[in-house]
Structure formats: C-alpha cells, structure tokens
Design a protein around this motif. Structure first.
Motif, PDB file in Angstrom:
ATOM      1  N   ALA A 259       0.834  -1.205   0.000  1.00 42.20           N
ATOM      2  CA  ALA A 259       0.000   0.000   0.000  1.00 42.20           C
ATOM      3  C   ALA A 259       0.867   1.253   0.000  1.00 42.20           C
ATOM      4  O   ALA A 259       0.568   2.242  -0.707  1.00 42.20           O
ATOM      5  N   MET A 260       1.942   1.244   0.760  1.00 44.43           N
ATOM      6  CA  MET A 260       2.826   2.402   0.791  1.00 44.43           C
ATOM      7  C   MET A 260       3.477   2.631  -0.567  1.00 44.43           C
ATOM      8  O   MET A 260       3.609   3.772  -1.034  1.00 44.43           O
ATOM      9  N   ARG A 261       3.895   1.528  -1.192  1.00 48.15           N
ATOM     10  CA  ARG A 261       4.519   1.672  -2.517  1.00 48.15           C
ATOM     11  C   ARG A 261       3.528   2.238  -3.520  1.00 48.15           C
ATOM     12  O   ARG A 261       3.883   3.089  -4.358  1.00 48.15           O
ATOM     13  N   THR A 262       2.268   1.768  -3.449  1.00 46.21           N
ATOM     14  CA  THR A 262       1.239   2.290  -4.361  1.00 46.21           C
ATOM     15  C   THR A 262       1.046   3.787  -4.164  1.00 46.21           C
ATOM     16  O   THR A 262       0.980   4.563  -5.145  1.00 46.21           O
ATOM     17  N   ASN A 263       0.948   4.215  -2.929  1.00 46.38           N
ATOM     18  CA  ASN A 263       0.760   5.627  -2.644  1.00 46.38           C
ATOM     19  C   ASN A 263       1.967   6.453  -3.083  1.00 46.38           C
ATOM     20  O   ASN A 263       1.821   7.573  -3.593  1.00 46.38           O
ATOM     21  N   LEU A 264       3.155   5.894  -2.888  1.00 43.50           N
ATOM     22  CA  LEU A 264       4.354   6.609  -3.336  1.00 43.50           C
ATOM     23  C   LEU A 264       4.387   6.725  -4.853  1.00 43.50           C
ATOM     24  O   LEU A 264       4.800   7.755  -5.405  1.00 43.50           O
ATOM     25  N   ASP A 265       3.958   5.644  -5.534  1.00 47.17           N
ATOM     26  CA  ASP A 265       3.899   5.702  -7.007  1.00 47.17           C
ATOM     27  C   ASP A 265       2.907   6.772  -7.467  1.00 47.17           C
ATOM     28  O   ASP A 265       3.136   7.477  -8.463  1.00 47.17           O
ATOM     29  N   VAL A 266       1.782   6.856  -6.715  1.00 51.27           N
ATOM     30  CA  VAL A 266       0.787   7.875  -7.073  1.00 51.27           C
ATOM     31  C   VAL A 266       1.387   9.270  -6.934  1.00 51.27           C
ATOM     32  O   VAL A 266       1.214  10.148  -7.809  1.00 51.27           O
ATOM     33  N   LEU A 267       2.100   9.512  -5.835  1.00 53.24           N
ATOM     34  CA  LEU A 267       2.708  10.830  -5.636  1.00 53.24           C
ATOM     35  C   LEU A 267       3.768  11.124  -6.690  1.00 53.24           C
ATOM     36  O   LEU A 267       3.911  12.270  -7.152  1.00 53.24           O
ATOM     37  N   ARG A 268       4.511  10.061  -7.052  1.00 48.07           N
ATOM     38  CA  ARG A 268       5.545  10.261  -8.063  1.00 48.07           C
ATOM     39  C   ARG A 268       4.950  10.527  -9.443  1.00 48.07           C
ATOM     40  O   ARG A 268       5.457  11.351 -10.214  1.00 48.07           O
ATOM     41  N   ALA A 269       3.871   9.808  -9.753  1.00 48.09           N
ATOM     42  CA  ALA A 269       3.280   9.932 -11.089  1.00 48.09           C
ATOM     43  C   ALA A 269       2.453  11.203 -11.250  1.00 48.09           C
ATOM     44  O   ALA A 269       2.225  11.671 -12.384  1.00 48.09           O
ATOM     45  N   HIS A 270       1.970  11.752 -10.138  1.00 49.58           N
ATOM     46  CA  HIS A 270       1.102  12.936 -10.222  1.00 49.58           C
ATOM     47  C   HIS A 270       1.667  14.035  -9.324  1.00 49.58           C
ATOM     48  O   HIS A 270       1.153  14.284  -8.218  1.00 49.58           O
ATOM     49  N   PRO A 271       2.706  14.697  -9.773  1.00 46.21           N
ATOM     50  CA  PRO A 271       3.290  15.755  -8.953  1.00 46.21           C
ATOM     51  C   PRO A 271       2.347  16.926  -8.752  1.00 46.21           C
ATOM     52  O   PRO A 271       2.459  17.670  -7.772  1.00 46.21           O
ATOM     53  N   GLY A 272       1.398  17.095  -9.635  1.00 47.95           N
ATOM     54  CA  GLY A 272       0.475  18.207  -9.492  1.00 47.95           C
ATOM     55  C   GLY A 272      -0.826  17.826  -8.835  1.00 47.95           C
ATOM     56  O   GLY A 272      -1.852  18.482  -9.076  1.00 47.95           O
ATOM     57  N   LEU A 273      -0.816  16.783  -8.020  1.00 50.74           N
ATOM     58  CA  LEU A 273      -2.029  16.296  -7.363  1.00 50.74           C
ATOM     59  C   LEU A 273      -2.602  17.380  -6.465  1.00 50.74           C
ATOM     60  O   LEU A 273      -1.877  18.156  -5.826  1.00 50.74           O
ATOM     61  N   ALA A 274      -3.943  17.432  -6.434  1.00 52.48           N
ATOM     62  CA  ALA A 274      -4.610  18.442  -5.613  1.00 52.48           C
ATOM     63  C   ALA A 274      -4.227  18.259  -4.147  1.00 52.48           C
ATOM     64  O   ALA A 274      -3.923  17.155  -3.686  1.00 52.48           O
ATOM     65  N   ALA A 275      -4.272  19.386  -3.418  1.00 53.32           N
ATOM     66  CA  ALA A 275      -3.830  19.366  -2.019  1.00 53.32           C
ATOM     67  C   ALA A 275      -4.658  18.424  -1.170  1.00 53.32           C
ATOM     68  O   ALA A 275      -4.132  17.714  -0.303  1.00 53.32           O
ATOM     69  N   VAL A 276      -5.958  18.347  -1.430  1.00 55.43           N
ATOM     70  CA  VAL A 276      -6.823  17.468  -0.633  1.00 55.43           C
ATOM     71  C   VAL A 276      -6.452  16.014  -0.878  1.00 55.43           C
ATOM     72  O   VAL A 276      -6.317  15.211   0.061  1.00 55.43           O
ATOM     73  N   GLU A 277      -6.293  15.671  -2.149  1.00 58.53           N
ATOM     74  CA  GLU A 277      -5.946  14.283  -2.492  1.00 58.53           C
ATOM     75  C   GLU A 277      -4.548  13.932  -1.988  1.00 58.53           C
ATOM     76  O   GLU A 277      -4.297  12.819  -1.511  1.00 58.53           O
ATOM     77  N   ARG A 278      -3.620  14.879  -2.103  1.00 61.76           N
ATOM     78  CA  ARG A 278      -2.264  14.624  -1.608  1.00 61.76           C
ATOM     79  C   ARG A 278      -2.276  14.390  -0.089  1.00 61.76           C
ATOM     80  O   ARG A 278      -1.603  13.499   0.418  1.00 61.76           O
ATOM     81  N   ALA A 279      -3.062  15.198   0.606  1.00 62.03           N
ATOM     82  CA  ALA A 279      -3.156  15.022   2.054  1.00 62.03           C
ATOM     83  C   ALA A 279      -3.732  13.658   2.409  1.00 62.03           C
ATOM     84  O   ALA A 279      -3.318  13.009   3.379  1.00 62.03           O
ATOM     85  N   GLU A 280      -4.691  13.195   1.612  1.00 64.75           N
ATOM     86  CA  GLU A 280      -5.289  11.875   1.851  1.00 64.75           C
ATOM     87  C   GLU A 280      -4.257  10.774   1.642  1.00 64.75           C
ATOM     88  O   GLU A 280      -4.163   9.819   2.440  1.00 64.75           O
ATOM     89  N   VAL A 281      -3.450  10.900   0.582  1.00 62.40           N
ATOM     90  CA  VAL A 281      -2.405   9.894   0.318  1.00 62.40           C
ATOM     91  C   VAL A 281      -1.363   9.893   1.435  1.00 62.40           C
ATOM     92  O   VAL A 281      -0.910   8.833   1.920  1.00 62.40           O
ATOM     93  N   VAL A 282      -0.956  11.091   1.873  1.00 59.85           N
ATOM     94  CA  VAL A 282       0.042  11.191   2.949  1.00 59.85           C
ATOM     95  C   VAL A 282      -0.506  10.593   4.242  1.00 59.85           C
ATOM     96  O   VAL A 282       0.206   9.927   5.011  1.00 59.85           O
ATOM     97  N   ALA A 283      -1.793  10.807   4.515  1.00 63.67           N
ATOM     98  CA  ALA A 283      -2.399  10.229   5.720  1.00 63.67           C
ATOM     99  C   ALA A 283      -2.380   8.711   5.667  1.00 63.67           C
ATOM    100  O   ALA A 283      -2.120   8.044   6.675  1.00 63.67           O
ATOM    101  N   GLU A 284      -2.678   8.164   4.477  1.00 60.62           N
ATOM    102  CA  GLU A 284      -2.618   6.706   4.348  1.00 60.62           C
ATOM    103  C   GLU A 284      -1.194   6.202   4.537  1.00 60.62           C
ATOM    104  O   GLU A 284      -0.984   5.134   5.152  1.00 60.62           O
ATOM    105  N   LEU A 285      -0.229   6.956   4.025  1.00 68.59           N
ATOM    106  CA  LEU A 285       1.172   6.567   4.236  1.00 68.59           C
ATOM    107  C   LEU A 285       1.513   6.555   5.732  1.00 68.59           C
ATOM    108  O   LEU A 285       2.184   5.649   6.232  1.00 68.59           O
ATOM    109  N   SER A 286       1.051   7.563   6.457  1.00 62.89           N
ATOM    110  CA  SER A 286       1.317   7.620   7.904  1.00 62.89           C
ATOM    111  C   SER A 286       0.667   6.449   8.631  1.00 62.89           C
ATOM    112  O   SER A 286       1.260   5.845   9.538  1.00 62.89           O
ATOM    113  N   GLN A 287      -0.560   6.103   8.235  1.00 59.93           N
ATOM    114  CA  GLN A 287      -1.238   4.974   8.865  1.00 59.93           C
ATOM    115  C   GLN A 287      -0.497   3.667   8.591  1.00 59.93           C
ATOM    116  O   GLN A 287      -0.322   2.832   9.495  1.00 59.93           O
TER     117      GLN A 287
END
Length: 482
Positions: A259-287
């Motif tokens: 799951a962490m790798r998937t979220n990291l791939d998402v962040l890498r593939a979408h550098p311009g991700l919206a702040a809300v979505e980015r915050a959601e991905v970062v929260a999942e990474l923290s969990q």
C-alpha cells in the motif's frame, strides 16, 4: 600415564620409605633398650664390688699391701668382664684393669649416671661411682659399647631386607588393587567416549559402582548432558523463533508495504495532485507506517516472550503494576476513561516486563473496542481469590460489542483481528503468551450490565515456601500454527 600406574608407582616408593623410616625408628629404640640393659648390668656389678672397693681403699690408706692384693682380686672377680678403674681421694690410680680407654683419657666425675666416651674410634659406656667411707675415692666401671653393635647391625640388616622386599611386593599389589579400583572409572570413561551427545542423559546408563568419586563423576556427566539437552532445545527454539519471526514479518508486512509503494507511485506519477488528495495519500502513508511499526514491535515482543528464562522472574505486586500500566495507557490515550480497583499486597511470581506487556494490551484492547467510538469506560479490577492454592484474579471490562462465543478461543491466535480493527492482531496473542508463561489462565466472557466484554486473568500467588516456577512447555507463539 594411567591413574592405576601412578598409584602403583606412588605406593612402590611410599611403602619402602615408610618401612625404612619405621626401621630406623626401631633401630633407635632397640639401641636405647640395649644401652639401658648395659647400664643396668654396670650398676649391678658396681653394687657387687663396692664393699670390696671400700675395703681396698681402707687397706691402701693403712699401708697393708697383702690385704690390698686380696681385695683387688675380689674386685676383679665381681666386675667379671667389665673394666675397672679406681682412684683415691687425691686422684691417685689404685687399680686399672680390664677393657677400657687409655689411662690418659679423662673419665667423667662421679655423677652415678652412665656416659659414653670415645677413644681411638671406639665407644665406651662408663659408670662413675663415688665411694664414701673411711677412705673415699671414685670407682669407674667400663664396658665397650660395641657389645651391643652386633645386635644393632642385625636389626639394621633385617630392616634393609624388609625394605628391599617391600618395594616390589607393594608395587605389584598396588598395581593390582589400583587396576581393580579404577575399573569402574575406565568403564565410565569408555561409555562417555562412545556417547552420542544427541542421545541425551539416559544414554549414559550408569549403574552405581559403590565408588563415591566415580558415582559423583557420573552424576556430573549426567547433569552436563541434561544441561546440554536443555541448551540444545533452547537453541532450537531460538532458531525456530528467528525463522518464524522473519517469515511472519515478511508475510504480515507485505500488505502495508504494498500500500505504501502504491501511494508513493501515485505521488511520483502525479506531482500536481490536488492538495486534498495529496493530504489523503500522505495520511494513508502515515497509517501504513504506524501499522508497520506496531507489527514489528509486537513481533519483537512476542519473540522475547518465547525466549525468556526463569531467572527473569521475581516477586511482583500486581496491584502496583496495574496502577502503573493503566497510568501509561492514559498517558498515551488522554481521552480514555479507566476505573481501577487494585489493592496493594497481592503478590505474584512474575516477569515484570511480560506482565506490563499483557496489562498494556488488555487495557489498550478494551479502550479501543469500547463504546462510544474511540473508546468507552473501562473498569480494571484486581482481587484475591480464596482457596487451597489461592490466585490473583484480574478482570478488564469494557462496554464494546463483545466477542461471540464461537470466536472467544480464536481471538488469542496470531494475527486474528476483525476487519475493522486497527490493531496488528498480535495484542491478545501477547496476553495469552504472558499468562501461559506465568502458569495462569485467561478467558473471554460477557461484562456485567449494561454489557460489553470481560477478559479475566488468573495468576498463581507468590508462595514463600515455593517462590519459583517452571516455564510451561509451550514456547511456540511465533512458530506455532496460526
């Protein structure tokens, strides 16, 4: 060199030495006895000739040569083979006859105690006697000390003969006896040399030999083998625990890592991700990171419980430990509501670290699963159960949904958790492990009204007459079946 040979050589040297020492002592005693006999003979002869000596001195003082000659003959007859020397009051020699030292050798004063004199390489036994009467003087009776020498020489020869015979005889007897005495030791050595360490203590099969040292050595070997077996079991358990730890860790960590790798791939593939979505991905990474950390901590703690030794146990006040553990849970979860009833003085024989682990997981589990969401009120109680053996009873009640009767045994299995549970699935496994290590029991039931779940733990009390315990046979909480 073999022990029997050493014993035989030691006896071969020691016995003749002891015989020689005893012989020398015997020669000295014999010489003393013969000297005393010789002195007794001199005293008897002195007593026999003393009247004639007085008469001889009186005749000499009156100038009567014929009477003097007659008395000299009587003195010689009474002295037999002893030498005689007679001196007047002025020191003039009146009679010198028989075997004795040269006339120029000064004889001892009249102490009436025999003394030994040496002259020209010969030894003489001399008895000086003071003569009292009308004409005083001094009488010396002399006997050669060589009179006893043949008997002393005979004793010496016999002692040397016994010494020469004792050496080989003692050696042969000592070798035979030493070989027989060490036979049981050789048998034990042969069994020990042929022993397979993996066969265990029973393979030694030592029968009592009635030789204390050999039986003690066999008992020590048996104890060594038993310790070797115990250590081998512990080593096997440690290796199995290590393998299971790595296997369980790799299996359970795969999902959060993926799951962490998937979220990291998402962040890498979408550098311009919206702040809300980015915050959601970062929260999942923290969990996922927190879950990884929790899993690793729980697995490490479980491994420690598998390898703990009895030496880590001591007397523990369960009430004080509960208060401390609840305070730690409240510190980590400030919103938790926990009522504690834990009187001091209820002592168990426990591993304090392990009991803290069990209490933290029990109370933490109750806080997480209680109502309302986020944790309801929890009640922790410690009481003393009366009975023949007695036990400390710890209950943890929450107001959650409870555990169905069909699942109450499974909640203690590794990685067993409800789909909506935020835990690792190892918390209650740690509780079951620590309770088992302390020879206790843990059960799941229903809490009193208004309902919920109750975990009840029973631990044996610390008994002054038997303060220690044996660890249970089961040490496979990581390596056992899921």
């Amino acid at each position: 060199m073999r022990l029997s040979t050493r014993i035989a050589l030691s006896v071969t040297v020691l016995v003749p030495a002891m015989v020689l020492a005893a012989g020398l002592l015997l020669v000295g005693l014999v010489h003393r006895d013969l000297s005393r006999q010789q002195d007794a003979v001199l005293r008897e002869r002195a007593a026999a000739v003393l009247p004639n000596v007085r008469t001889l001195l009186a005749a000499d003082s009156k100038g009567r040569p014929r009477a003097e000659q007659n008395q000299q003959r009587k003195v010689l007859d009474g002295a037999l083979d002893s030498g005689v020397r007679l001196a007047g009051a002025d020191g003039t020699l009146l009679l010198v006859v028989g075997p004795q030292p040269a006339e120029n050798v000064r004889l001892p004063a009249a102490t009436e105690a025999p003394v030994t004199l040496r002259d020209a390489g010969r030894a003489w036994r001399v008895l000086p006697v003071r003569v009292d009467g009308v004409a005083p003087g001094t009488l010396w009776l002399v006997s050669p000390s060589s009179a006893v020498d043949p008997q002393i020489a005979a004793v010496r020869r016999r002692v040397l003969l016994v010494v020469l015979l004792a050496a080989p005889v003692a050696g042969l007897l000592a070798f035979a006896l030493a070989g027989r005495s060490t036979a049981s030791l050789r048998r034990l050595s042969a069994r020990a040399a042929a022993l397979d360490p993996g066969s265990g203590e029973t393979a030694l099969a030592h029968a009592p030999s009635r030789v204390l040292e050999v039986d003690e050595l066999a008992a020590a070997l048996g104890l060594l083998l038993a310790r070797y077996d115990e250590q081998a079991v512990r080593t096997t358990q440690a290796l199995e625990t290590a393998r299971s730890f790595s296997s369980a860790a790799s299996h359970e960590l795969r999902t959060p890592l993926t799951a962490m790798r998937t979220n990291l791939d998402v962040l890498r593939a979408h550098p311009g991700l919206a702040a809300v979505e980015r915050a959601e991905v970062v929260a999942e990474l923290s969990q996922d990171h927190a879950r990884l950390e929790e899993l690793l901590t729980a697995l490490r703690t479980l491994a420690r419980g598998d390898l703990v030794e009895v030496s880590a146990f001591a007397g523990v006040d369960l009430g004080e430990l509960v208060e401390s553990a609840v305070a730690e849970v409240v510190r980590r979860r400030p919103k938790a509501v926990i009522d504690v009833e834990a009187p001091p003085g209820i002592r168990v024989f426990g591993w304090e670290t392990g009991l803290r682990i069990a209490l933290a997981n029990l109370v933490g589990n109750a806080v997480v699963h209680g109502r309302p969401p986020g944790g309801g009120p929890v009640r922790v109680t410690v009481r003393l159960r009366a009975g023949r053996s007695g036990a400390a009873v710890l209950t943890v009640d929450d107001t959650g949904p409870g555990v169905p009767p069909a699942d109450r045994a499974a909640v203690f299995h590794r990685f067993h958790r409800r789909p909506d549970s935020p835990g690792s699935g190892l918390g209650l496994t740690l509780v079951a492990q620590q309770v088992a290590l302390h020879r206790g029991t843990v059960a799941v039931g229903d809490a009193p009204p208004p309902g919920g779940c109750r975990f009840e733990v029973r631990l044996p009390l610390l008994r002054p007459e038997a303060p220690t315990l044996l660890l249970p046979a089961r040490r496979d909480w990581l390596s056992g079946e899921r």
